[in-house]
Write a protein that holds these residues in place. Structure first.
Motif, PDB file in Angstrom:
ATOM      1  N   THR A 205      40.036  37.241  -1.297  1.00  0.00           N
ATOM      2  CA  THR A 205      39.186  38.403  -1.041  1.00  0.00           C
ATOM      3  C   THR A 205      37.809  38.216  -1.673  1.00  0.00           C
ATOM      4  OG1 THR A 205      41.074  39.901  -0.890  1.00  0.00           O
ATOM      5  CG2 THR A 205      38.938  40.886  -1.395  1.00  0.00           C
ATOM      6  N   LEU A 206      37.788  37.744  -2.909  1.00  0.00           N
ATOM      7  CA  LEU A 206      36.519  37.479  -3.583  1.00  0.00           C
ATOM      8  C   LEU A 206      35.719  36.421  -2.820  1.00  0.00           C
ATOM      9  CD1 LEU A 206      34.555  37.731  -5.968  1.00  0.00           C
ATOM     10  CD2 LEU A 206      36.016  36.113  -7.222  1.00  0.00           C
ATOM     11  N   ALA A 207      36.403  35.369  -2.392  1.00  0.00           N
ATOM     12  CA  ALA A 207      35.729  34.323  -1.616  1.00  0.00           C
ATOM     13  C   ALA A 207      35.144  34.896  -0.336  1.00  0.00           C
ATOM     14  CB  ALA A 207      36.711  33.200  -1.298  1.00  0.00           C
ATOM     15  N   GLY A 208      35.880  35.827   0.297  1.00  0.00           N
ATOM     16  CA  GLY A 208      35.379  36.451   1.519  1.00  0.00           C
ATOM     17  C   GLY A 208      34.109  37.246   1.273  1.00  0.00           C
ATOM     18  N   GLN A 209      34.018  37.894   0.114  1.00  0.00           N
ATOM     19  CA  GLN A 209      32.795  38.623  -0.228  1.00  0.00           C
ATOM     20  C   GLN A 209      31.612  37.666  -0.363  1.00  0.00           C
ATOM     21  OE1 GLN A 209      33.878  40.675  -3.806  1.00  0.00           O
ATOM     22  NE2 GLN A 209      35.155  42.178  -2.754  1.00  0.00           N
ATOM     23  N   ILE A 210      31.871  36.490  -0.896  1.00  0.00           N
ATOM     24  CA  ILE A 210      30.814  35.484  -1.040  1.00  0.00           C
ATOM     25  C   ILE A 210      30.404  34.950   0.328  1.00  0.00           C
ATOM     26  CG2 ILE A 210      30.279  33.202  -1.986  1.00  0.00           C
ATOM     27  CD1 ILE A 210      32.210  33.891  -4.310  1.00  0.00           C
ATOM     28  N   VAL A 211      31.394  34.685   1.187  1.00  0.00           N
ATOM     29  CA  VAL A 211      31.122  34.103   2.504  1.00  0.00           C
ATOM     30  C   VAL A 211      30.242  35.020   3.347  1.00  0.00           C
ATOM     31  CG1 VAL A 211      32.240  33.501   4.712  1.00  0.00           C
ATOM     32  CG2 VAL A 211      33.150  32.596   2.566  1.00  0.00           C
ATOM     33  N   ARG A 212      30.313  36.327   3.114  1.00  0.00           N
ATOM     34  CA  ARG A 212      29.495  37.260   3.905  1.00  0.00           C
ATOM     35  C   ARG A 212      28.010  37.129   3.614  1.00  0.00           C
ATOM     36  NH1 ARG A 212      33.844  41.031   3.039  1.00  0.00           N
ATOM     37  NH2 ARG A 212      32.726  42.078   1.347  1.00  0.00           N
ATOM     38  N   ASN A 213      27.661  36.481   2.535  1.00  0.00           N
ATOM     39  CA  ASN A 213      26.255  36.369   2.139  1.00  0.00           C
ATOM     40  C   ASN A 213      25.605  35.108   2.708  1.00  0.00           C
ATOM     41  OD1 ASN A 213      26.258  38.766   0.619  1.00  0.00           O
ATOM     42  ND2 ASN A 213      27.250  37.706  -1.082  1.00  0.00           N
ATOM     43  N   SER A 214      24.299  35.035   2.549  1.00  0.00           N
ATOM     44  CA  SER A 214      23.539  33.891   3.043  1.00  0.00           C
ATOM     45  C   SER A 214      24.008  32.599   2.377  1.00  0.00           C
ATOM     46  CB  SER A 214      22.055  34.104   2.740  1.00  0.00           C
ATOM     47  OG  SER A 214      21.355  32.893   2.705  1.00  0.00           O
ATOM     48  N   PRO A 215      24.399  31.579   3.154  1.00  0.00           N
ATOM     49  CA  PRO A 215      24.841  30.320   2.551  1.00  0.00           C
ATOM     50  C   PRO A 215      23.794  29.700   1.637  1.00  0.00           C
ATOM     51  CG  PRO A 215      25.357  30.353   4.888  1.00  0.00           C
ATOM     52  CD  PRO A 215      24.504  31.546   4.630  1.00  0.00           C
ATOM     53  N   GLY A 216      22.541  29.681   2.111  1.00  0.00           N
ATOM     54  CA  GLY A 216      21.485  29.098   1.287  1.00  0.00           C
ATOM     55  C   GLY A 216      21.244  29.895   0.023  1.00  0.00           C
ATOM     56  N   GLY A 217      21.274  31.218   0.140  1.00  0.00           N
ATOM     57  CA  GLY A 217      21.077  32.053  -1.034  1.00  0.00           C
ATOM     58  C   GLY A 217      22.146  31.839  -2.083  1.00  0.00           C
ATOM     59  N   VAL A 218      23.401  31.736  -1.637  1.00  0.00           N
ATOM     60  CA  VAL A 218      24.499  31.510  -2.581  1.00  0.00           C
ATOM     61  C   VAL A 218      24.380  30.136  -3.233  1.00  0.00           C
ATOM     62  CG1 VAL A 218      27.005  31.181  -2.753  1.00  0.00           C
ATOM     63  CG2 VAL A 218      26.088  33.111  -1.446  1.00  0.00           C
ATOM     64  N   GLN A 219      24.087  29.125  -2.415  1.00  0.00           N
ATOM     65  CA  GLN A 219      24.027  27.775  -2.960  1.00  0.00           C
ATOM     66  C   GLN A 219      22.884  27.598  -3.948  1.00  0.00           C
ATOM     67  OE1 GLN A 219      24.223  24.839   0.212  1.00  0.00           O
ATOM     68  NE2 GLN A 219      25.837  25.995   1.244  1.00  0.00           N
ATOM     69  N   LEU A 220      21.724  28.169  -3.634  1.00  0.00           N
ATOM     70  CA  LEU A 220      20.612  28.045  -4.575  1.00  0.00           C
ATOM     71  C   LEU A 220      20.809  28.945  -5.790  1.00  0.00           C
ATOM     72  CD1 LEU A 220      17.400  27.548  -2.426  1.00  0.00           C
ATOM     73  CD2 LEU A 220      18.756  25.869  -3.665  1.00  0.00           C
ATOM     74  N   SER A 221      21.557  30.031  -5.639  1.00  0.00           N
ATOM     75  CA  SER A 221      21.918  30.832  -6.813  1.00  0.00           C
ATOM     76  C   SER A 221      22.795  30.009  -7.753  1.00  0.00           C
ATOM     77  CB  SER A 221      22.667  32.098  -6.382  1.00  0.00           C
ATOM     78  OG  SER A 221      21.836  32.967  -5.651  1.00  0.00           O
ATOM     79  N   LYS A 222      23.783  29.309  -7.190  1.00  0.00           N
ATOM     80  CA  LYS A 222      24.633  28.465  -8.023  1.00  0.00           C
ATOM     81  C   LYS A 222      23.806  27.383  -8.705  1.00  0.00           C
ATOM     82  CE  LYS A 222      28.509  25.260  -8.111  1.00  0.00           C
ATOM     83  NZ  LYS A 222      29.853  24.931  -7.622  1.00  0.00           N
ATOM     84  N   ARG A 223      22.924  26.764  -7.950  1.00  0.00           N
ATOM     85  CA  ARG A 223      22.094  25.702  -8.527  1.00  0.00           C
ATOM     86  C   ARG A 223      21.247  26.238  -9.684  1.00  0.00           C
ATOM     87  NH1 ARG A 223      18.670  21.875  -4.554  1.00  0.00           N
ATOM     88  NH2 ARG A 223      20.794  21.595  -3.800  1.00  0.00           N
ATOM     89  N   ALA A 224      20.669  27.434  -9.491  1.00  0.00           N
ATOM     90  CA  ALA A 224      19.836  28.014 -10.547  1.00  0.00           C
ATOM     91  C   ALA A 224      20.668  28.370 -11.773  1.00  0.00           C
ATOM     92  CB  ALA A 224      19.103  29.243 -10.026  1.00  0.00           C
ATOM     93  N   LEU A 225      21.828  28.971 -11.563  1.00  0.00           N
ATOM     94  CA  LEU A 225      22.678  29.370 -12.689  1.00  0.00           C
ATOM     95  C   LEU A 225      23.112  28.156 -13.498  1.00  0.00           C
ATOM     96  CD1 LEU A 225      24.845  32.093 -10.924  1.00  0.00           C
ATOM     97  CD2 LEU A 225      23.238  32.484 -12.802  1.00  0.00           C
ATOM     98  N   GLN A 226      23.523  27.094 -12.814  1.00  0.00           N
ATOM     99  CA  GLN A 226      23.956  25.901 -13.533  1.00  0.00           C
ATOM    100  C   GLN A 226      22.790  25.192 -14.209  1.00  0.00           C
ATOM    101  OE1 GLN A 226      26.399  23.236 -11.234  1.00  0.00           O
ATOM    102  NE2 GLN A 226      28.177  24.557 -11.390  1.00  0.00           N
ATOM    103  N   ALA A 227      21.708  25.019 -13.487  1.00  0.00           N
ATOM    104  CA  ALA A 227      20.575  24.291 -14.062  1.00  0.00           C
ATOM    105  C   ALA A 227      19.987  25.031 -15.256  1.00  0.00           C
ATOM    106  CB  ALA A 227      19.501  24.072 -13.004  1.00  0.00           C
ATOM    107  N   ASN A 228      19.965  26.351 -15.197  1.00  0.00           N
ATOM    108  CA  ASN A 228      19.340  27.108 -16.274  1.00  0.00           C
ATOM    109  C   ASN A 228      20.224  27.259 -17.496  1.00  0.00           C
ATOM    110  OD1 ASN A 228      16.798  27.403 -15.167  1.00  0.00           O
ATOM    111  ND2 ASN A 228      17.370  29.208 -13.989  1.00  0.00           N
ATOM    112  N   LEU A 229      21.461  26.797 -17.418  1.00  0.00           N
ATOM    113  CA  LEU A 229      22.263  26.631 -18.634  1.00  0.00           C
ATOM    114  C   LEU A 229      21.724  25.484 -19.488  1.00  0.00           C
ATOM    115  CD1 LEU A 229      25.961  26.987 -17.416  1.00  0.00           C
ATOM    116  CD2 LEU A 229      24.790  28.471 -19.044  1.00  0.00           C
ATOM    117  N   GLU A 230      20.976  24.585 -18.853  1.00  0.00           N
ATOM    118  CA  GLU A 230      20.577  23.354 -19.525  1.00  0.00           C
ATOM    119  C   GLU A 230      19.086  23.268 -19.834  1.00  0.00           C
ATOM    120  OE1 GLU A 230      22.454  19.785 -18.097  1.00  0.00           O
ATOM    121  OE2 GLU A 230      23.825  20.923 -16.838  1.00  0.00           O
ATOM    122  N   VAL A 231      18.275  24.135 -19.228  1.00  0.00           N
ATOM    123  CA  VAL A 231      16.846  24.046 -19.508  1.00  0.00           C
ATOM    124  C   VAL A 231      16.547  24.635 -20.876  1.00  0.00           C
ATOM    125  CG1 VAL A 231      16.254  24.154 -17.071  1.00  0.00           C
ATOM    126  CG2 VAL A 231      16.249  26.258 -18.435  1.00  0.00           C
TER     127      VAL A 231
END
Length: 272
Positions: A205-231
């Motif tokens: 169900t949680l995955a389905g909530q994610i799938v409803r959103n923009s693929p690019g928006g989700v992927q770049l959100s993940k990239r930002a969250l991970q990268a900004n743990l390290e900056v």
């Protein structure tokens, strides 16, 4: 997005694959008789599966779980007798083989949800930590078992990820004692997002909530969250975020979202 994810047709010895709804891939660790303990074959197959799904636009979320009553009991101690005789370079090669598998999981461009259905010990804890989101069953339990077998909790990313999730004091206590952390304590500490009696259903169900959103928006959100743990600074984080937002405005999904809002209808995202 009706076509099934193509890489689901691949066969593995230690993994099972499923697609319970379009775009949601479930990877099941499949050595239940050994509590899904890790072997070199499993490391290789996890790396191969992660790389395969990372290349598929139709794969939007990955759920990782275990067959039977355990999530993953860490490295299979039936194979551990060989480790002491490997020599320094041989052991380094072994570590790097395992690390590549977990790095491939963490580096997936789509969100990874760990549905922790039982024990997550040692390397199994490391694998759960490599996910973006963790949901636990009431029977889940976690431990950094490394010190109990003469090894360090500085293994497969645990020392880095656990400290960032729950803070250095709690991480130190869990790592130095090797004690078990039950599901509800894990939720209180922030090690897991929630505890669920309907674990896989709630993960889907949680995955389905994610799938409803923009693929690019989700992927770049993940990239930002991970990268900004390290900056090292707020300014560096802002720079990364600015670039991501500018890039996303060049695609079709933002325009579609604005049109859908004005027309009072659900948005239809394509990832283009």
């Amino acid at each position: 997005m009706e076509a099934p994810v193509k890489s689901l047709t691949a066969t593995y010895e230690t993994l099972l694959l499923d697609e319970p709804r379009p775009g949601v891939v479930v990877i099941i660790l499949n050595r239940p008789a050994r509590s899904n303990a890790m072997t070199n074959m499993m490391f290789a197959e996890l790396e191969r599966a992660a790389e395969a799904f990372d290349g598929e636009d139709d794969c939007r979320v990955v759920i990782l779980t275990g067959a039977g009553t355990a999530f993953c009991a860490g490295y299979d101690l039936a194979d551990a007798d060989e480790l002491a005789g490997l020599g320094a370079l041989g052991m380094l090669d072994q570590q790097e083989r395992a690390a590549r598998a977990l790095l491939a999981v963490r580096s997936l461009r789509v969100p990874v949800i760990a549905a922790v259905n039982g024990a997550a010990a040692g390397g199994g804890l490391s694998l759960a930590l490599a996910a973006d989101i963790r949901i636990a069953s009431p029977t889940a339990r976690f431990n950094a078992a490394f010190v109990r077998i003469g090894l360090s909790a500085g293994d497969l990313g645990t020392s880095w990820l656990l400290t960032r999730l729950i803070g250095p004091a709690h991480a130190s206590e869990i790592c130095f004692t090797g004690r078990l952390v039950a599901a509800h304590e894990a939720a209180r500490l922030g090690l897991v997002n929630s505890v669920s009696d309907e674990l896989l259903d709630d993960a889907i169900t949680l995955a389905g909530q994610i799938v409803r959103n923009s693929p690019g928006g989700v992927q770049l959100s993940k990239r930002a969250l991970q990268a900004n743990l390290e900056v090292s600074s707020y300014a560096a984080a802002l720079e990364l975020e600015n670039r991501g937002q500018a890039l996303l405005t060049r695609g079709a999904d933002m325009a579609e979202a604005l049109s859908a809002f004005k027309e009072n209808r659900p948005a239809v995202f394509t990832g283009r």
